[in-house]
Scaffold this motif. Structure first.
Motif, PDB file in Angstrom:
ATOM      1  N   ARG A   1     -10.438   0.059  -9.464  1.00 20.26           N
ATOM      2  CA  ARG A   1     -10.635   1.628  -8.895  1.00 20.26           C
ATOM      3  C   ARG A   1     -12.219   1.640  -9.603  1.00 20.26           C
ATOM      4  NH1 ARG A   1      -5.799   2.940  -8.263  1.00 20.26           N
ATOM      5  NH2 ARG A   1      -4.831   3.511 -10.505  1.00 20.26           N
TER       6      ARG A   1
ATOM      7  N   ASN B   1      -3.797  -9.507  -2.047  1.00 18.20           N
ATOM      8  CA  ASN B   1      -3.323  -8.030  -1.487  1.00 18.20           C
ATOM      9  C   ASN B   1      -4.789  -7.356  -1.998  1.00 18.20           C
ATOM     10  OD1 ASN B   1      -1.647  -8.484   0.920  1.00 18.20           O
ATOM     11  ND2 ASN B   1      -0.283  -9.470  -1.206  1.00 18.20           N
TER      12      ASN B   1
ATOM     13  N   LEU C   1      -7.413  -4.826   0.032  1.00 15.97           N
ATOM     14  CA  LEU C   1      -7.648  -3.585  -0.525  1.00 15.97           C
ATOM     15  C   LEU C   1      -8.793  -3.110  -1.098  1.00 15.97           C
ATOM     16  CD1 LEU C   1      -4.392  -2.513  -2.616  1.00 15.97           C
ATOM     17  CD2 LEU C   1      -4.752  -1.976  -0.122  1.00 15.97           C
ATOM     18  N   TYR C   2      -9.465  -3.875  -2.135  1.00 20.10           N
ATOM     19  CA  TYR C   2     -10.898  -3.118  -2.803  1.00 20.10           C
ATOM     20  C   TYR C   2     -12.415  -4.022  -1.590  1.00 20.10           C
ATOM     21  CZ  TYR C   2      -7.133  -0.980  -5.654  1.00 20.10           C
ATOM     22  OH  TYR C   2      -6.742   0.122  -5.917  1.00 20.10           O
TER      23      TYR C   2
ATOM     24  N   GLN D   1       1.335  -6.117   7.987  1.00 15.11           N
ATOM     25  CA  GLN D   1       0.082  -5.192   8.121  1.00 15.11           C
ATOM     26  C   GLN D   1       0.810  -4.200   6.862  1.00 15.11           C
ATOM     27  OE1 GLN D   1      -0.378  -1.796  10.903  1.00 15.11           O
ATOM     28  NE2 GLN D   1      -2.642  -2.328  11.271  1.00 15.11           N
ATOM     29  N   HIS D   2      -0.201  -3.879   6.017  1.00 19.22           N
ATOM     30  CA  HIS D   2       0.156  -2.873   4.574  1.00 19.22           C
ATOM     31  C   HIS D   2       0.964  -1.545   5.406  1.00 19.22           C
ATOM     32  CE1 HIS D   2       0.271  -0.280   1.307  1.00 19.22           C
ATOM     33  NE2 HIS D   2      -0.385  -1.563   0.826  1.00 19.22           N
TER      34      HIS D   2
ATOM     35  N   LEU E   1       1.160   1.357   4.895  1.00 20.27           N
ATOM     36  CA  LEU E   1       0.059   2.549   4.102  1.00 20.27           C
ATOM     37  C   LEU E   1      -1.036   2.756   4.679  1.00 20.27           C
ATOM     38  CD1 LEU E   1       1.486   3.500   0.829  1.00 20.27           C
ATOM     39  CD2 LEU E   1       2.427   4.498   2.185  1.00 20.27           C
ATOM     40  N   TYR E   2      -1.681   1.584   4.005  1.00 14.96           N
ATOM     41  CA  TYR E   2      -3.585   1.298   4.776  1.00 14.96           C
ATOM     42  C   TYR E   2      -3.274   0.610   5.468  1.00 14.96           C
ATOM     43  CZ  TYR E   2      -2.729   2.933  -0.495  1.00 14.96           C
ATOM     44  OH  TYR E   2      -1.606   3.212  -1.307  1.00 14.96           O
TER      45      TYR E   2
ATOM     46  N   THR F   1      -4.247  -2.662   6.136  1.00 14.87           N
ATOM     47  CA  THR F   1      -4.957  -3.126   5.894  1.00 14.87           C
ATOM     48  C   THR F   1      -3.960  -4.682   5.705  1.00 14.87           C
ATOM     49  OG1 THR F   1      -4.336  -2.992   3.836  1.00 14.87           O
ATOM     50  CG2 THR F   1      -6.534  -2.053   4.304  1.00 14.87           C
TER      51      THR F   1
END
Ligand code: ATP
Length: 261
Positions: free
Chosen positions: A184, A205, A209-210, A249-250, A252-253, A255
């Motif tokens: 983050r 993973n 996300l990043y 697919q994630h 929540l996100y 991704t």
């Protein structure tokens, strides 16, 4: 600087160790404010690419440009004003405190007497605060855990105040909490300061996300690069890692979520 220009450009880089070719004509660009994840199996050539970019190994052919400057023509000190490298986790040299170690990041800016001025001290403290390790500042680095040392290396790189940051497996020794915090923070630095980040990560993973873009290396060749959605596919990953891979697919996100099949 033109915001639309790549700040780091790798042109057709080939690196050999003796008779063995570790990188074959690798080309890559990183733009300001962008996080590019370099992925690939063990031995694919990720660290070799970082070593060639930072000048530790001399390429057989090809060039690396930072802000349009050919890095081969720069001294180590000049190079260190363009890019900071956080190497793979390793023990830090003993005999220095955390603060002294982070202050070493200012070396490229010190005058010929090598004496830090107030700006160097200020940048050191800012880096310690940003990484949230000020409570460790007086501790000898050799007493720290592997994960704490990893954070000290990142603070040293931030104190170096460069437009390009290269991270080799930055989360390798970090627990779940610190992995998320570190990535983050890297995202914030890219968004707020336009830092260009190139990082090797094994956790696909976290990459998903990043990272803004992903470059997939296998056997020293760049197989594919593009968005996480474009690169993290079952076909690409099973080809590179030589194992069946399941991508969904994630929840929540949205991704890509990568699991061994
Ligand atoms: P990992 O994910 O395991 O860290 P990597 O993708 O970073 O791997 P590199 O360390 O760049 O891979 O290694 C690429 C290839 O070059 C490997 O086959 C490795 O054995 C070889 N290699 C690396 N360093 C040297 C060296 N100093 N001399 C000879 N061969 C080397």
């Amino acid at each position: 600087m033109n915001e639309n220009a790549a700040i780091l450009e790798v042109h057709e880089l080939t690196v050999r160790y003796g008779a063995r070719t570790a990188l074959h004509n690798v080309a890559l660009e990183v733009y300001p404010g962008e996080i590019v994840a370099l992925i690939g199996p063990n031995g694919a050539g990720k660290t070799t690419l970082f070593r060639a970019i930072s000048g530790v190994v001399k390429p057989h052919s090809g060039k690396v440009f930072a802000s349009g400057k050919d890095l081969a023509g720069l001294s180590i000190t000049e190079r260190a004003r363009y890019l900071a490298v956080v190497p793979q986790a390793r023990r830090l040299p003993a005999g220095y405190s955390v603060q002294q170690t982070v202050l070493l990041g200012r070396t490229p800016y010190l005058g010929w007497l090598g004496k830090p001025v107030s700006r160097d001290i200020q940048r050191t403290w800012q880096a310690l605060e940003r990484i949230q390790i000020t409570p460790l500042c007086d501790r000898p680095v050799e007493e720290l855990s592997g994960g704490e040392q990893q954070l000290v290396l990142l603070a040293r790189a931030l104190a170096q105040d460069t437009p390009i940051l290269i991270l080799d497996e930055p989360t390798a020794h970090l627990d779940l909490h610190h992995q998320g915090n570190l990535l983050r923070l890297v995202r914030e630095l890219a968004d707020e300061q336009g830092l260009a980040v190139l990082m090797a990560l094994h956790d696909l993973n976290l990459v998903s996300l990043y990272a803004d873009r992903v470059a997939l290396l296998a056997e020293g060749r760049l197989l594919v690069s593009g968005s996480p959605n474009e690169v993290l596919t079952e076909e690409n990953l099973s080809q590179a890692y030589q194992v069946p891979v399941h991508v969904s697919q994630h929840p929540l996100y949205g991704t890509p979520l990568v699991l061994p099949d």
